[in-house]
Design a protein around this motif. Structure first.
Motif, PDB file in Angstrom:
ATOM      1  N   UNK A 444       0.921  16.400  -6.206  1.00 40.47           N
ATOM      2  CA  UNK A 444      -0.215  17.040  -5.557  1.00 40.47           C
ATOM      3  C   UNK A 444      -0.321  16.565  -4.117  1.00 40.47           C
ATOM      4  N   UNK A 445      -0.953  17.391  -3.301  1.00 45.79           N
ATOM      5  CA  UNK A 445      -1.064  17.040  -1.883  1.00 45.79           C
ATOM      6  C   UNK A 445      -1.857  15.754  -1.684  1.00 45.79           C
ATOM      7  N   UNK A 446      -2.893  15.549  -2.535  1.00 43.47           N
ATOM      8  CA  UNK A 446      -3.677  14.325  -2.368  1.00 43.47           C
ATOM      9  C   UNK A 446      -2.871  13.094  -2.764  1.00 43.47           C
ATOM     10  N   UNK A 447      -1.914  13.268  -3.704  1.00 44.22           N
ATOM     11  CA  UNK A 447      -1.049  12.149  -4.067  1.00 44.22           C
ATOM     12  C   UNK A 447      -0.117  11.799  -2.913  1.00 44.22           C
ATOM     13  N   UNK A 448       0.404  12.830  -2.249  1.00 44.85           N
ATOM     14  CA  UNK A 448       1.263  12.586  -1.091  1.00 44.85           C
ATOM     15  C   UNK A 448       0.488  11.840  -0.024  1.00 44.85           C
ATOM     16  N   UNK A 449      -0.744  12.285   0.220  1.00 43.62           N
ATOM     17  CA  UNK A 449      -1.567  11.628   1.234  1.00 43.62           C
ATOM     18  C   UNK A 449      -1.851  10.179   0.858  1.00 43.62           C
ATOM     19  N   UNK A 450      -2.078   9.939  -0.438  1.00 41.87           N
ATOM     20  CA  UNK A 450      -2.365   8.574  -0.879  1.00 41.87           C
ATOM     21  C   UNK A 450      -1.158   7.667  -0.686  1.00 41.87           C
ATOM     22  N   UNK A 451       0.036   8.192  -1.024  1.00 41.32           N
ATOM     23  CA  UNK A 451       1.242   7.383  -0.870  1.00 41.32           C
ATOM     24  C   UNK A 451       1.488   7.089   0.607  1.00 41.32           C
ATOM     25  N   UNK A 452       1.273   8.099   1.454  1.00 42.08           N
ATOM     26  CA  UNK A 452       1.410   7.860   2.892  1.00 42.08           C
ATOM     27  C   UNK A 452       0.465   6.751   3.347  1.00 42.08           C
ATOM     28  N   UNK A 453      -0.759   6.807   2.801  1.00 39.06           N
ATOM     29  CA  UNK A 453      -1.777   5.832   3.184  1.00 39.06           C
ATOM     30  C   UNK A 453      -1.355   4.417   2.777  1.00 39.06           C
ATOM     31  N   UNK A 454      -0.797   4.292   1.567  1.00 35.10           N
ATOM     32  CA  UNK A 454      -0.349   2.981   1.101  1.00 35.10           C
ATOM     33  C   UNK A 454       0.838   2.500   1.918  1.00 35.10           C
ATOM     34  N   UNK A 455       1.793   3.416   2.183  1.00 34.49           N
ATOM     35  CA  UNK A 455       2.956   3.036   2.987  1.00 34.49           C
ATOM     36  C   UNK A 455       2.497   2.497   4.343  1.00 34.49           C
ATOM     37  N   UNK A 456       1.553   3.213   4.941  1.00 34.86           N
ATOM     38  CA  UNK A 456       1.069   2.797   6.258  1.00 34.86           C
ATOM     39  C   UNK A 456       0.374   1.449   6.179  1.00 34.86           C
ATOM     40  N   UNK A 457      -0.459   1.262   5.144  1.00 39.00           N
ATOM     41  CA  UNK A 457      -1.181  -0.002   4.989  1.00 39.00           C
ATOM     42  C   UNK A 457      -0.229  -1.170   4.791  1.00 39.00           C
ATOM     43  N   UNK A 458       0.918  -0.892   4.162  1.00 42.13           N
ATOM     44  CA  UNK A 458       1.885  -1.952   3.898  1.00 42.13           C
ATOM     45  C   UNK A 458       2.908  -2.104   5.019  1.00 42.13           C
ATOM     46  N   UNK A 459       2.715  -1.375   6.113  1.00 40.43           N
ATOM     47  CA  UNK A 459       3.616  -1.529   7.246  1.00 40.43           C
ATOM     48  C   UNK A 459       4.898  -0.742   7.113  1.00 40.43           C
ATOM     49  N   UNK A 460       4.947   0.206   6.160  1.00 44.41           N
ATOM     50  CA  UNK A 460       6.124   1.059   6.000  1.00 44.41           C
ATOM     51  C   UNK A 460       5.907   2.362   6.765  1.00 44.41           C
ATOM     52  N   UNK A 461       7.003   3.003   7.117  1.00 47.48           N
ATOM     53  CA  UNK A 461       6.922   4.279   7.817  1.00 47.48           C
ATOM     54  C   UNK A 461       6.366   5.332   6.861  1.00 47.48           C
ATOM     55  N   UNK A 462       5.201   5.933   7.161  1.00 47.60           N
ATOM     56  CA  UNK A 462       4.630   6.937   6.245  1.00 47.60           C
ATOM     57  C   UNK A 462       5.569   8.101   5.981  1.00 47.60           C
ATOM     58  N   UNK A 463       6.447   8.407   6.960  1.00 49.15           N
ATOM     59  CA  UNK A 463       7.365   9.533   6.771  1.00 49.15           C
ATOM     60  C   UNK A 463       8.347   9.284   5.636  1.00 49.15           C
ATOM     61  N   UNK A 464       8.515   8.008   5.248  1.00 51.47           N
ATOM     62  CA  UNK A 464       9.401   7.705   4.116  1.00 51.47           C
ATOM     63  C   UNK A 464       8.891   8.326   2.822  1.00 51.47           C
ATOM     64  N   UNK A 465       7.593   8.597   2.755  1.00 54.96           N
ATOM     65  CA  UNK A 465       7.027   9.155   1.529  1.00 54.96           C
ATOM     66  C   UNK A 465       7.718  10.453   1.147  1.00 54.96           C
ATOM     67  N   UNK A 466       8.020  11.308   2.163  1.00 56.41           N
ATOM     68  CA  UNK A 466       8.622  12.608   1.860  1.00 56.41           C
ATOM     69  C   UNK A 466      10.037  12.442   1.321  1.00 56.41           C
TER      70      UNK A 466
END
Length: 628
Positions: A444-466
């Protein structure tokens, strides 16, 4: 007055004193016991040599009275006790003879042999008390420290285990030999004998029977093993009987037989905490259990607290045995109802571990923006409800959810930790996040957004989520409706910006997702936000034993070379390693509890060294090519 006085040999003054003692009622214990023995010599001769049946009972009663005048005199206890052991049969009915629970010499007491032999002759099965008496008084049996230090608990648990194994009592084969008794007079002037009978028949002699004693030793060993931890605790804390810690070390069968007022207060307190939602500072929990708290609360204390509470029917979350990290002293924990008292917490299932990981990842998501929305909380609660778990595991998982929500992770520290675990383990973490998103087969789109948010919070590139989601084999791109037709040439569409960082391979994600243990380990490293101790130890300060510095490690290696150290010897070897005895004792026992779940040194007339730990240390050193 000589040790073996004779009336004809003592001085006139002593004779006068003896006659005075007789005339004043033979009850003044301030007189030398030798005068009492002069009188006793006549009583034993009357009983065994004259064999006067008409006053046999009165003689036995008189000797028993004389024995009570000098309760602390070894000679009185020995000689009068030997007389009474045989002579008491003259005045005591068989049914009135009671078991003896104290070893009295190098032979089985005659009264014990008589009572048990008579029961066997009648075809009666032995009760727990009679087998226990036989075992304790037998000259060849072995009673270890737990049986003597925890005497009442040992006897009670022995009876329970016996009744469980022999609900109808123990059937003993009748021996052929008949019981006889030889009596050597305290005066050394004669020898007497007795051939007891029951209903006119000789009594079987149990002295040579081995099987019942072996059965008793098996039961006793089992009981002593189960009381070993309690015994060690009481060795360190002589006044600790009845405390919360002592009660927590009791086998569950003994809880009702040995109630603890402190445990009752603890149960009431825990119940109030659960009724108020369960959150309580960890310091308060440890303080309730141990009476005091230290700046640092270790895994052993946490585990002990969880075990003590489980025996009352309460759980502790997080429990260090099942959790991804332990709480800090200033953080809260969650108390919850287990549904019933539990003596020993069992290992949790793989399903529980997987569900706990998903909750941990979910807590990353809900804490990523610094606030917890109600829909996010409900979604996590639904995860708990949907998990395939036992009732107890579901209770534990729900309590861990409350803790995850109440204790936000330190995102800045988590970012640093994630960098420290290396790229392979970062990949495992990312795979676990993607795996959680793939749980229902739909992204779901909200799941993608959540994973991006966690990646960013952990210092990972949010684009890696895709790219990670694509690697997870879930299609979230456009579907082909019809084949494309080439159009007029124009400007080329620029390629999408590629995410920085290593890509996840689909097969690798599948393997990592299936490896719950590895993902738990990675998350444990990341979630464990406690700062490492500053300053790495150099080679000179490293110990051969993990968890100890070089001085204490060397001390342990010396301690395990012997089974016992006197107090003076212990102080000497501590000093030789530059250590204070009291501090060293605390350090090595704390290390032993953390490593082997028991103390290395047991304070009992010096210091007994745990044979199990000593053997384990020696094996470790041998495996590393080093001798102890």
């Amino acid at each position: 007055m000589p040790y073996w006085p004779g009336y004809s040999d003592i001085s006139p003054q002593c004779r006068a004193t003896y006659l005075e003692w007789l005339a004043t009622g033979r009850s003044d214990a301030s007189y030398n016991p030798g005068y009492m023995f002069l009188y006793f010599y006549g009583l034993e001769r009357r009983f065994f040599v004259d064999q006067s049946n008409e006053d046999a009972k009165e003689i036995v009663q008189e000797v028993r009275r004389l024995q009570s005048l000098y309760p602390d005199n070894h000679s009185v206890r020995r000689y009068l006790g030997e007389f009474l052991d045989i002579a008491m049969i003259a005045e005591t009915d068989l049914d009135a003879i009671e078991p003896i629970f104290e070893k009295q010499g190098w032979e089985l007491p005659f009264s014990l042999k008589y009572a048990i032999g008579a029961q066997i002759d009648k075809g009666e099965n032995l009760t727990a008390d009679w087998l226990l008496s036989w075992f304790i008084c037998h000259p060849e049996t072995n009673l270890r420290t737990p049986a003597t230090r925890c005497r009442d608990e040992f006897a009670a648990l022995f009876r329970m285990r016996f009744d469980r194994r022999f609900p109808d009592g123990l059937k003993v084969t009748k021996p052929r030999k008949s019981l006889t008794a030889s009596y050597r007079a305290a005066s050394s002037e004669f020898q007497g004998s007795a051939n007891p009978t029951v209903d006119g028949k000789p009594v079987p002699d149990i002295s040579g029977l081995r099987k019942p004693v072996e059965i008793a030793q098996e039961l006793a060993d089992e009981v002593m093993n189960d009381l070993d931890k309690l015994s060690r605790f009481l060795g360190r804390n002589p006044d600790g009987r009845g405390s919360v810690e002592a009660h927590a070390l009791l086998p569950s069968e003994l809880w009702d037989a040995f109630p603890s007022e402190e445990m009752d207060h603890l149960k009431s307190w825990a119940s109030d905490i659960v009724d108020r939602g369960g959150l309580v500072p960890l310091e308060e929990v440890i303080g309730r259990l141990e009476g005091e708290t230290n700046e640092k609360i270790g895994k052993r204390q946490m585990t002990g607290a969880a075990d003590a509470l489980a025996r009352l029917g309460f759980g502790l979350a997080p429990d260090p045995r099942f959790a991804l990290r332990s709480p800090k002293a200033e953080e809260p924990v969650v108390l919850f109802s287990l549904g019933e008292p539990i003596e020993r917490l069992e290992e949790v299932s793989d399903s529980y571990r997987s569900a706990l990981i998903e909750l941990a990842l979910g807590s990353f998501v809900v804490h990523a923006d610094g606030r917890i929305a109600e829909p996010e909380r409900r979604a996590l609660e639904d995860q708990v409800s949907a998990a395939t778990l036992s009732d107890q595991e579901r209770r534990r998982l729900r309590a861990n959810l409350e803790w995850f929500l109440a204790v936000p992770p330190d995102m800045a520290l988590l970012r640093r930790k994630l960098k420290e675990v290396g790229q392979d383990n970062q990949a495992a973490m990312r795979a676990a996040l993607v795996g959680a998103a793939h749980a229902d087969g739909i992204i779901h789109s909200d799941e993608v957004a959540s994973i991006e948010k966690v990646y960013k919070a952990l210092g990972l590139d949010p684009a890696l989520a895709y790219s990670d989601l694509h690697a997870g084999e879930v299609s979230d791109g456009p579907r082909t409706v019809r084949a494309s037709q080439p159009g007029r040439p124009g400007e080329a569409i620029p390629e999408l910006e590629k995410a920085s960082g290593p890509k996840l391979d689909a097969s690798r994600i599948a393997a990592i997702r299936s490896d719950t243990e590895r993902v738990s380990s990675v998350l444990g490293q990341i979630f464990d936000v406690e700062e490492e101790e500053s300053g790495a130890s150099g080679p000179a300060s490293q110990s051969q034993l993990a968890g100890l510095d070089s001085k204490h490690g060397a001390l342990v290696l010396e301690l395990v070379t012997r089974e016992h150290w006197s107090e003076t010897e212990f102080e000497t070897i501590c000093a030789s390693h530059g250590l204070m005895a009291s501090g060293a004792l605390e350090v090595v026992n704390e290390w032993a509890f953390e490593t082997y779940d028991e103390a290395l040194l047991d304070e009992y007339d010096g210091y007994d060294v745990s044979p199990e730990i000593a053997e384990a240390v020696k094996e470790k050193m041998s495996a590393e090519g080093r001798d102890v």
